[in-house]
Motif scaffolding. Sequence first.
Motif, PDB file in Angstrom:
ATOM      1  N   PHE B  35       0.820  -1.210   0.000  1.00  0.00           N
ATOM      2  CA  PHE B  35       0.000   0.000   0.000  1.00  0.00           C
ATOM      3  C   PHE B  35       0.850   1.255   0.000  1.00  0.00           C
ATOM      4  O   PHE B  35       0.331   2.350  -0.175  1.00  0.00           O
ATOM      5  N   THR B  80      13.053  -5.639   6.832  1.00  0.00           N
ATOM      6  CA  THR B  80      12.687  -5.306   8.210  1.00  0.00           C
ATOM      7  C   THR B  80      11.206  -5.521   8.501  1.00  0.00           C
ATOM      8  O   THR B  80      10.849  -5.933   9.599  1.00  0.00           O
ATOM      9  N   LEU B  81      10.325  -5.214   7.522  1.00  0.00           N
ATOM     10  CA  LEU B  81       8.892  -5.212   7.833  1.00  0.00           C
ATOM     11  C   LEU B  81       8.130  -6.384   7.237  1.00  0.00           C
ATOM     12  O   LEU B  81       7.277  -6.977   7.889  1.00  0.00           O
ATOM     13  N   LEU B  93      -0.656  -6.235   4.831  1.00  0.00           N
ATOM     14  CA  LEU B  93      -1.548  -5.135   4.426  1.00  0.00           C
ATOM     15  C   LEU B  93      -1.479  -4.003   5.437  1.00  0.00           C
ATOM     16  O   LEU B  93      -1.326  -2.830   5.084  1.00  0.00           O
ATOM     17  N   ILE B  94      -1.589  -4.364   6.718  1.00  0.00           N
ATOM     18  CA  ILE B  94      -1.602  -3.345   7.766  1.00  0.00           C
ATOM     19  C   ILE B  94      -0.270  -2.605   7.816  1.00  0.00           C
ATOM     20  O   ILE B  94      -0.223  -1.375   7.869  1.00  0.00           O
ATOM     21  N   LEU B  95       0.835  -3.354   7.754  1.00  0.00           N
ATOM     22  CA  LEU B  95       2.157  -2.725   7.866  1.00  0.00           C
ATOM     23  C   LEU B  95       2.407  -1.765   6.710  1.00  0.00           C
ATOM     24  O   LEU B  95       2.886  -0.650   6.927  1.00  0.00           O
ATOM     25  N   PHE B  97       0.207  -0.249   4.904  1.00  0.00           N
ATOM     26  CA  PHE B  97      -0.686   0.910   5.029  1.00  0.00           C
ATOM     27  C   PHE B  97      -0.123   1.912   6.041  1.00  0.00           C
ATOM     28  O   PHE B  97      -0.079   3.119   5.777  1.00  0.00           O
ATOM     29  N   ILE B  98       0.337   1.399   7.188  1.00  0.00           N
ATOM     30  CA  ILE B  98       0.938   2.291   8.183  1.00  0.00           C
ATOM     31  C   ILE B  98       2.153   2.985   7.586  1.00  0.00           C
ATOM     32  O   ILE B  98       2.345   4.192   7.736  1.00  0.00           O
ATOM     33  N   LEU B  99       2.961   2.209   6.854  1.00  0.00           N
ATOM     34  CA  LEU B  99       4.158   2.778   6.241  1.00  0.00           C
ATOM     35  C   LEU B  99       3.794   3.929   5.309  1.00  0.00           C
ATOM     36  O   LEU B  99       4.467   4.964   5.291  1.00  0.00           O
ATOM     37  N   ILE B 101       1.243   5.961   5.453  1.00  0.00           N
ATOM     38  CA  ILE B 101       0.869   7.170   6.200  1.00  0.00           C
ATOM     39  C   ILE B 101       2.108   7.803   6.831  1.00  0.00           C
ATOM     40  O   ILE B 101       2.275   9.025   6.834  1.00  0.00           O
ATOM     41  N   VAL B 102       3.006   6.954   7.360  1.00  0.00           N
ATOM     42  CA  VAL B 102       4.244   7.479   7.958  1.00  0.00           C
ATOM     43  C   VAL B 102       5.041   8.251   6.915  1.00  0.00           C
ATOM     44  O   VAL B 102       5.498   9.377   7.168  1.00  0.00           O
ATOM     45  N   ASN B 105       3.475  11.651   6.034  1.00  0.00           N
ATOM     46  CA  ASN B 105       3.684  12.671   7.052  1.00  0.00           C
ATOM     47  C   ASN B 105       5.141  13.081   7.155  1.00  0.00           C
ATOM     48  O   ASN B 105       5.449  14.234   7.458  1.00  0.00           O
ATOM     49  N   ALA B 106       6.037  12.140   6.878  1.00  0.00           N
ATOM     50  CA  ALA B 106       7.456  12.493   6.873  1.00  0.00           C
ATOM     51  C   ALA B 106       7.751  13.466   5.738  1.00  0.00           C
ATOM     52  O   ALA B 106       8.461  14.457   5.924  1.00  0.00           O
ATOM     53  N   LEU B 109       6.608  16.845   6.651  1.00  0.00           N
ATOM     54  CA  LEU B 109       7.486  17.465   7.624  1.00  0.00           C
ATOM     55  C   LEU B 109       8.741  18.004   6.951  1.00  0.00           C
ATOM     56  O   LEU B 109       9.211  19.106   7.241  1.00  0.00           O
ATOM     57  N   VAL B 216      -1.247   9.012  -3.764  1.00  0.00           N
ATOM     58  CA  VAL B 216      -2.445   8.222  -3.442  1.00  0.00           C
ATOM     59  C   VAL B 216      -3.271   7.886  -4.687  1.00  0.00           C
ATOM     60  O   VAL B 216      -3.565   6.719  -4.933  1.00  0.00           O
TER      61      VAL B 216
END
Lengths: 318, 285
Positions: B35, B80-81, B93-95, B97-99, B101-102, B105-106, B109, B216
Amino acid sequence: MTDIRFYLILFAAAGLFSLLPLGLGDYHLHVMIVSLYYLMMASSWNLLAGYTGQVSFAHAAFAGIGAYTSGILAVKFGVNPWAGVIIGTAAASLLGLGVGVLCLRMGGIYLSLTTLGFSEILRIVITNEYDITRGTMGLQVPGLVEEYSKAAYFYIMLGAAMITLIVLYKLIYSNKGLCFRAVQNDERAAASLGVDVVKVRVLAFTVSSALAGLAGGLYGHYLHLITPEIPSLDQQFLVLSMTVIGGMGSFLGPVIGAFSLEILSEYIRAYGEYHVLVFGLIALVVARFAPNGLMGLAASRLPGGPAPAVTVPSTGKS
Amino acid sequence: MLALATMNGLVIGAIYALAALGVSLVVGIMNVINFAHGELYILAGYFSYILADTLGMHFVLAMVLAVALVFLFGIFVEYTLIRPTYGNDMYSLILTFILSIVLQNAYLLIFGPYPNKPPGWVGGATHVFGAFYYGNQRLAALVAGAVVIAFVFVLVKKTWFGRIIRATSQDREMAELNGVNTTRLNMLSFGLGCALAAAAGVILAPVFPVTPTAGVPVALTAFVVVVLGGMGSLWGCVVGGLILGLVENLGAAYISTGYKHVFNFIILILVLLVRPAGLFGRREA
């Protein structure tokens, strides 16, 4: 856990919670109300992800469906907000049923892809249909109670959260709940024992969408302003990381995750809008090293505690 | 207008095909959907921007380096993941997806919400078929996209490495029995999938500037292409990518620009209803 113990704990906790408005100011009550919203969202998402092993990225989208249905009905047609919330819940469950039937027979990856697409499309539709939804400006909606008070909304959200938890408890610890976990652990074995895999998944998806719709509807009327932020992927991510960090597949995990992350985000907010990034990093570490979350960690520390419920990797492709 | 929309559709379609090839390769071999594919596409855009614009490298060198860096990043992510989640599709899927979003946001920033654009390769415009003028940069993107797609086809269909890829995606255990190191193959193919997203990113970045969330819609379209073409099918990606590129641009030209990404979703629903295995997909047992 026996039924009586569950209700005792639930009502004792709710009783303690209902004392909060006596001691807390408006700001802290607001944080509690938002935490209760996330509790409802994370717990109902957990039903799907933690108990049937299906990852939906449209949970925030269904909350948005509930919020916008109720809000538009109230603003355009003058429908009573309470009736609107119920209609919004029904709308979310119907859409959930539709999406579920469409992609759950394919399972796993297809559900995740379709729900991701669904929430993105919902965002586009809401932003474009400015006349109806007021786009990114947000839709101003009437409140649920005549006279605005944080305490009233706190009790409404507390009641809704209790209903959510009771529905989930009844479902998870019934025969159906047994089927949920059978499907998660091994689809083929469950099917061979006469479990209708697709039906079980669609049921979980519909119930979980309906609960999201309920949460979203109430939350929208509490905020008095419904924006595309409610159904956004960022919100979906918050719900997901609360569940993952608290403990997916455990009943208490999302509850703990919702409260701790919401309160933590209020502290981080003092330094700027970093909470999404911080939660993301925490969630990555937790999902990687402690797939059962805080609850899993607690269970492995306590002697004689319950064994972690899920995540025995199945072999090969499913 | 028809000709121009068609041309735009072909250019963007080639890029969709390229992005989808990366997704499809990883799905075929590892049964993992990444994702964060769109965020890697954006990462390559940022790398080529930094290398070419800030450090002043030649744009070709900057592009190659950007793709190589994302390839290495992909290998790191796999190691690693993804690797600990083998056999548990839900966690990957979850990992990822979190990646995603991280990473979003990075970027926000580090680079802020402003669009960044690496320098173009060529200037000016060409008179195409005597019908309309078309930006040279976009034509170059089309050619570059086609070249990379051709490279992937040769790699998968003609080389020894491609034979290993095909064997593993057909039957993982059998490939292992014949001495294929599937763990290393997973790592390489995940990196390759990321590199293809990166290739799409560096090719398209001079045309459509990169922002933290610009990946996206591209990734979503790539996923729809993969479902439309059939999970794991290479030809499906090319045909599906071109179809979606054309539908999107013709729809935007004749129906509504605001809804151009909604047409893709309608196609996805139709595919799921009528032929869930996709155009070129094989039914799994």
